[in-house]
Structure formats: structure tokens, C-alpha cells
Design a protein around this motif. Structure first.
Motif, PDB file in Angstrom:
ATOM      1  N   LEU A   6       0.886  -1.157   0.000  1.00 36.85           N
ATOM      2  CA  LEU A   6       0.000   0.000   0.000  1.00 36.85           C
ATOM      3  C   LEU A   6       0.924   1.207   0.000  1.00 36.85           C
ATOM      4  CD1 LEU A   6      -2.946   0.897   0.151  1.00 36.85           C
ATOM      5  CD2 LEU A   6      -2.799   0.714   2.629  1.00 36.85           C
ATOM      6  N   ILE A   7       0.982   1.906  -1.140  1.00 37.57           N
ATOM      7  CA  ILE A   7       1.973   2.969  -1.337  1.00 37.57           C
ATOM      8  C   ILE A   7       1.257   4.291  -1.584  1.00 37.57           C
ATOM      9  CG2 ILE A   7       3.877   3.771  -2.805  1.00 37.57           C
ATOM     10  CD1 ILE A   7       4.415   0.770  -3.422  1.00 37.57           C
ATOM     11  N   GLY A   8       1.685   5.318  -0.868  1.00 37.00           N
ATOM     12  CA  GLY A   8       1.106   6.646  -1.054  1.00 37.00           C
ATOM     13  C   GLY A   8       1.847   7.673  -0.216  1.00 37.00           C
ATOM     14  N   SER A   9       1.629   8.912  -0.526  1.00 29.94           N
ATOM     15  CA  SER A   9       2.286  10.008   0.180  1.00 29.94           C
ATOM     16  C   SER A   9       1.887  10.029   1.650  1.00 29.94           C
ATOM     17  CB  SER A   9       1.901  11.347  -0.459  1.00 29.94           C
ATOM     18  OG  SER A   9       2.287  11.371  -1.808  1.00 29.94           O
ATOM     19  N   GLY A  11       0.340  11.162   5.011  1.00 32.25           N
ATOM     20  CA  GLY A  11      -0.897  11.867   5.316  1.00 32.25           C
ATOM     21  C   GLY A  11      -2.078  11.548   4.426  1.00 32.25           C
ATOM     22  N   THR A  12      -1.960  10.508   3.606  1.00 35.97           N
ATOM     23  CA  THR A  12      -3.061  10.184   2.689  1.00 35.97           C
ATOM     24  C   THR A  12      -4.003   9.120   3.234  1.00 35.97           C
ATOM     25  OG1 THR A  12      -1.655   8.591   1.510  1.00 35.97           O
ATOM     26  CG2 THR A  12      -1.762  10.839   0.616  1.00 35.97           C
ATOM     27  N   GLY A  13      -3.761   8.643   4.465  1.00 38.73           N
ATOM     28  CA  GLY A  13      -4.667   7.687   5.082  1.00 38.73           C
ATOM     29  C   GLY A  13      -4.325   6.226   4.871  1.00 38.73           C
ATOM     30  N   LYS A  14      -3.082   5.941   4.510  1.00 39.42           N
ATOM     31  CA  LYS A  14      -2.693   4.544   4.277  1.00 39.42           C
ATOM     32  C   LYS A  14      -2.896   3.691   5.513  1.00 39.42           C
ATOM     33  CE  LYS A  14       1.476   5.584   3.209  1.00 39.42           C
ATOM     34  NZ  LYS A  14       1.371   7.014   3.467  1.00 39.42           N
ATOM     35  N   SER A  15      -2.360   4.128   6.638  1.00 46.73           N
ATOM     36  CA  SER A  15      -2.474   3.353   7.879  1.00 46.73           C
ATOM     37  C   SER A  15      -3.939   3.211   8.285  1.00 46.73           C
ATOM     38  CB  SER A  15      -1.673   4.002   9.003  1.00 46.73           C
ATOM     39  OG  SER A  15      -0.307   3.977   8.681  1.00 46.73           O
ATOM     40  N   HIS A  16      -4.703   4.265   8.097  1.00 43.87           N
ATOM     41  CA  HIS A  16      -6.127   4.242   8.440  1.00 43.87           C
ATOM     42  C   HIS A  16      -6.884   3.188   7.621  1.00 43.87           C
ATOM     43  CE1 HIS A  16     -10.026   5.774   9.649  1.00 43.87           C
ATOM     44  NE2 HIS A  16     -10.365   5.819   8.379  1.00 43.87           N
ATOM     45  N   HIS A  17      -6.579   3.086   6.345  1.00 44.54           N
ATOM     46  CA  HIS A  17      -7.271   2.143   5.460  1.00 44.54           C
ATOM     47  C   HIS A  17      -6.666   0.744   5.450  1.00 44.54           C
ATOM     48  CE1 HIS A  17      -8.876   5.934   3.875  1.00 44.54           C
ATOM     49  NE2 HIS A  17      -9.930   5.215   3.616  1.00 44.54           N
ATOM     50  N   ALA A  18      -5.501   0.574   6.061  1.00 47.05           N
ATOM     51  CA  ALA A  18      -4.790  -0.702   6.002  1.00 47.05           C
ATOM     52  C   ALA A  18      -5.612  -1.863   6.555  1.00 47.05           C
ATOM     53  CB  ALA A  18      -3.460  -0.603   6.738  1.00 47.05           C
ATOM     54  N   GLN A  19      -6.301  -1.669   7.665  1.00 45.55           N
ATOM     55  CA  GLN A  19      -7.090  -2.758   8.250  1.00 45.55           C
ATOM     56  C   GLN A  19      -8.188  -3.222   7.301  1.00 45.55           C
ATOM     57  OE1 GLN A  19      -6.458  -4.530  10.923  1.00 45.55           O
ATOM     58  NE2 GLN A  19      -4.766  -3.282  11.632  1.00 45.55           N
ATOM     59  N   THR A  89       5.734   4.914   1.590  1.00 48.51           N
ATOM     60  CA  THR A  89       5.442   6.169   0.900  1.00 48.51           C
ATOM     61  C   THR A  89       5.932   6.198  -0.549  1.00 48.51           C
ATOM     62  OG1 THR A  89       7.467   7.151   1.766  1.00 48.51           O
ATOM     63  CG2 THR A  89       5.437   7.524   3.030  1.00 48.51           C
ATOM     64  N   SER A  90       6.681   5.174  -0.966  1.00 45.58           N
ATOM     65  CA  SER A  90       7.169   5.156  -2.353  1.00 45.58           C
ATOM     66  C   SER A  90       7.580   3.741  -2.760  1.00 45.58           C
ATOM     67  CB  SER A  90       8.368   6.096  -2.525  1.00 45.58           C
ATOM     68  OG  SER A  90       9.493   5.579  -1.844  1.00 45.58           O
ATOM     69  N   ASN A  91       7.680   3.536  -4.054  1.00 46.44           N
ATOM     70  CA  ASN A  91       8.163   2.254  -4.565  1.00 46.44           C
ATOM     71  C   ASN A  91       9.598   2.013  -4.104  1.00 46.44           C
ATOM     72  OD1 ASN A  91       5.821   1.557  -5.987  1.00 46.44           O
ATOM     73  ND2 ASN A  91       6.482   2.691  -7.799  1.00 46.44           N
TER      74      ASN A  91
END
Length: 106
Positions: A6-9, A11-19, A89-91
Motif C-alpha cells: 500500500l503505497i502513497g504520500s 498523510g493520505t490515510g494509508k495506515s487508516h485504510h490498512a485494516q 510512501t514510495s516504490n
């Protein structure tokens, strides 16, 4: 082990959406900011968020400390998950984590 990324800048909510992503894909282990997480429990690692500087946080998150990397690798070997979700946060960051933890490509 199947690896998902799950890759993104920041503050984009990655951890929030991970579950939700993990549940949908049948993933029970998440690697996020230097921590190995199973369900809602930290099972290995040390949080990059607790580092005093941004540079130290990045180094923690990409497992530059050999002892940190070995502890997480050992726990992964012990639990042998079928699937792992790696949040980055990046590839390039994923590539560094995968190299240091000897993970297969996503």
C-alpha cells in the motif's frame, strides 16, 4: 509468502485504510513504519514515529539498523504468514524494505 504493498504520500490515510484492505485481501500481518502488526497488536519492531528526527525516522522505517531488521525478519520466519501488507510512501522505500527484510516482490 504473498506480499501486498500500500503505497502513497504521507498523510493520505494509508495506515487508516490498512485494516480494511487487509481484511478484504485476507492479510493478517501488516508492516508499517518499522512495526510488524498482527491484528491490533505490535509483534515486532520499533516505531519510526518515535524517532527524534525525520532522518532517523526514515532510517527506522526502512530497517537500516541491522538489529531492528533481524528482529523483524526472525518474527516473520517464526509466524510464517501467508500474506503480508507493507505500507510505504514510495516504490523505492518498498524496495529498500524488501531488500533488508528479504521479502518477495508484491
Amino acid at each position: 509468502m504473498e506480499v501486498y504493498a500500500l503505497i502513497g504520500s504521507s498523510g493520505t490515510g494509508k495506515s487508516h485504510h490498512a485494516q480494511a484492505v487487509a481484511f478484504r485481501e485476507g492479510i493478517n500481518i501488516i508492516l508499517d513504519d518499522g512495526l510488524l502488526i498482527q491484528g491490533s497488536r505490535i509483534i515486532a519492531g520499533r516505531s519510526a514515529k518515535r524517532e527524534p528526527t525525520k532522518l532517523q525516522a526514515v532510517r527506522r522505517a526502512i530497517f537500516m539498523d541491522p538489529a531492528h531488521a533481524e528482529a523483524v525478519k526472525a518474527k516473520l520466519a517464526e509466524i510464517a504468514p501467508e500474506r503480508l501488507l507493507v505500507i510505504t510512501t514510495s516504490n523505492r522505500m518498498f524496495e529498500r524494505i524488501a531488500e533488508r527484510l528479504e521479502l518477495p516482490q508484491p
